[in-house]
Write a protein that holds these residues in place. Sequence first.
Motif, short mmCIF file in Angstrom:
data_model
loop_
_atom_site.label_atom_id
_atom_site.label_comp_id
_atom_site.label_asym_id
_atom_site.label_seq_id
_atom_site.Cartn_x
_atom_site.Cartn_y
_atom_site.Cartn_z
N HIS A 281 -1.39 2.88 -18.28
CA HIS A 281 -0.46 3.68 -17.49
C HIS A 281 -0.29 3.09 -16.09
O HIS A 281 0.83 2.96 -15.59
CB HIS A 281 -0.99 5.12 -17.42
CG HIS A 281 -0.14 6.04 -16.62
ND1 HIS A 281 1.18 6.30 -16.93
CD2 HIS A 281 -0.41 6.78 -15.50
CE1 HIS A 281 1.68 7.15 -16.06
NE2 HIS A 281 0.73 7.45 -15.18
N GLU A 282 -1.39 2.70 -15.44
CA GLU A 282 -1.33 2.22 -14.06
C GLU A 282 -0.80 0.80 -13.93
O GLU A 282 -0.56 0.34 -12.82
CB GLU A 282 -2.71 2.31 -13.40
CG GLU A 282 -3.06 3.68 -12.87
CD GLU A 282 -3.72 4.54 -13.97
OE1 GLU A 282 -4.11 5.66 -13.64
OE2 GLU A 282 -3.83 4.09 -15.12
N LYS B 253 0.86 -1.19 0.00
CA LYS B 253 0.00 0.00 0.00
C LYS B 253 0.89 1.24 0.00
O LYS B 253 1.96 1.25 0.60
CB LYS B 253 -0.91 0.02 1.23
CG LYS B 253 -1.81 -1.19 1.37
CD LYS B 253 -2.93 -0.96 2.40
CE LYS B 253 -2.42 -0.63 3.77
NZ LYS B 253 -3.52 -0.45 4.76
N TYR B 254 0.44 2.28 -0.70
CA TYR B 254 1.18 3.53 -0.78
C TYR B 254 0.22 4.70 -0.53
O TYR B 254 -0.76 4.86 -1.28
CB TYR B 254 1.80 3.72 -2.17
CG TYR B 254 2.72 2.60 -2.60
CD1 TYR B 254 4.10 2.72 -2.45
CD2 TYR B 254 2.21 1.45 -3.19
CE1 TYR B 254 4.95 1.71 -2.87
CE2 TYR B 254 3.06 0.43 -3.61
CZ TYR B 254 4.42 0.56 -3.44
OH TYR B 254 5.25 -0.45 -3.85
N PRO B 255 0.45 5.52 0.46
CA PRO B 255 -0.43 6.69 0.63
C PRO B 255 -0.33 7.66 -0.54
O PRO B 255 -1.29 8.35 -0.87
CB PRO B 255 0.07 7.32 1.94
CG PRO B 255 1.44 6.80 2.12
CD PRO B 255 1.48 5.43 1.50
N SER B 256 0.85 7.70 -1.15
CA SER B 256 1.05 8.56 -2.32
C SER B 256 2.07 7.89 -3.23
O SER B 256 3.10 7.40 -2.76
CB SER B 256 1.55 9.95 -1.89
OG SER B 256 1.76 10.76 -3.01
N LEU B 257 1.76 7.87 -4.53
CA LEU B 257 2.65 7.17 -5.46
C LEU B 257 2.74 7.95 -6.77
O LEU B 257 1.73 8.27 -7.40
CB LEU B 257 2.12 5.77 -5.75
CG LEU B 257 2.98 4.89 -6.65
CD1 LEU B 257 4.32 4.59 -6.00
CD2 LEU B 257 2.26 3.59 -6.97
N ALA B 258 3.98 8.27 -7.17
CA ALA B 258 4.21 9.00 -8.41
C ALA B 258 4.43 8.01 -9.55
O ALA B 258 5.25 7.10 -9.43
CB ALA B 258 5.41 9.92 -8.27
N MET B 259 3.69 8.20 -10.65
CA MET B 259 3.82 7.35 -11.82
C MET B 259 4.54 8.11 -12.93
O MET B 259 4.38 9.33 -13.06
CB MET B 259 2.44 6.91 -12.30
CG MET B 259 1.64 6.11 -11.29
SD MET B 259 2.38 4.50 -10.92
CE MET B 259 2.22 3.70 -12.51
N PRO B 260 5.34 7.42 -13.72
CA PRO B 260 6.05 8.11 -14.82
C PRO B 260 5.07 8.58 -15.89
O PRO B 260 3.92 8.14 -15.93
CB PRO B 260 6.98 7.01 -15.36
CG PRO B 260 6.32 5.73 -14.97
CD PRO B 260 5.63 5.98 -13.68
#
Length: 237
Positions: free
Chosen positions: A228-229, A132-139
């Motif tokens: 993308h995800e 789990k990630y509270p915030s995740l940056a995707m390219p």
Amino acid sequence: MSEQLPPRLLTEGDLSARLRGLAAHVAVPPPTTGAQVRSRAQRRRRGRRVLLSTGALAAAALTAVTAGALTSSAGQLAPPATSPADLTPAPVQQVTIDLDAYTLTIEGRTFRISGLQESCPIGETTVTVTAKYPSLAMPPNKFSTLTGVEVNQWVVTFTDRARRQERLLLRALDPAAGLASIGHNSGAGAIALSPEDGKWVYDAIEPGARVEIKGWQAASENPDAFCHESQPVTGAR
């Protein structure tokens, strides 16, 4: 020379007299009285009681020693007490996603979701939450007009069994993007929830949870090339 006289034969009377003489010299025990008989009987009974008591004590001692040895042995060999709770495996959290009904059910609660685009299926009917990630940056997504880094909130991931890559399963929608996609197939490779519901589900879901995915998914030979995800995730947990 003198003539030797032949021995005189004993008569029956002589033989009886000699036998009586011999009997007179033999010790005859004194007569036994009634008191002496009773005393001897009492001594014999006391002797028997002593023997019986001694035997009973010996048997009791042997029983005690044997019981103690068995108890000690049993105490050493007996396994430690185990409660039924120790034998019961930890329950696996169950989560259900219904792509046809656009719902997600967890902990007895059901939430509305955004479904998947046909080109971006999850590709599995059962997955396990891995992180789990509270915030995740995707390219940046080369197949869209987005050129900058996209940041997703309250992200839940699983590991793709076919490619052994970590992929997005759930995320919360951007509050600025509106909620028009809820109830429609507009998600690119991940289920989306409203910001409030996404935060609640993120807090409730546990790593290791079993997620059952019901409903129709389009077939795609290579969803990673379009979604993308569904690219591998490298963000910090």
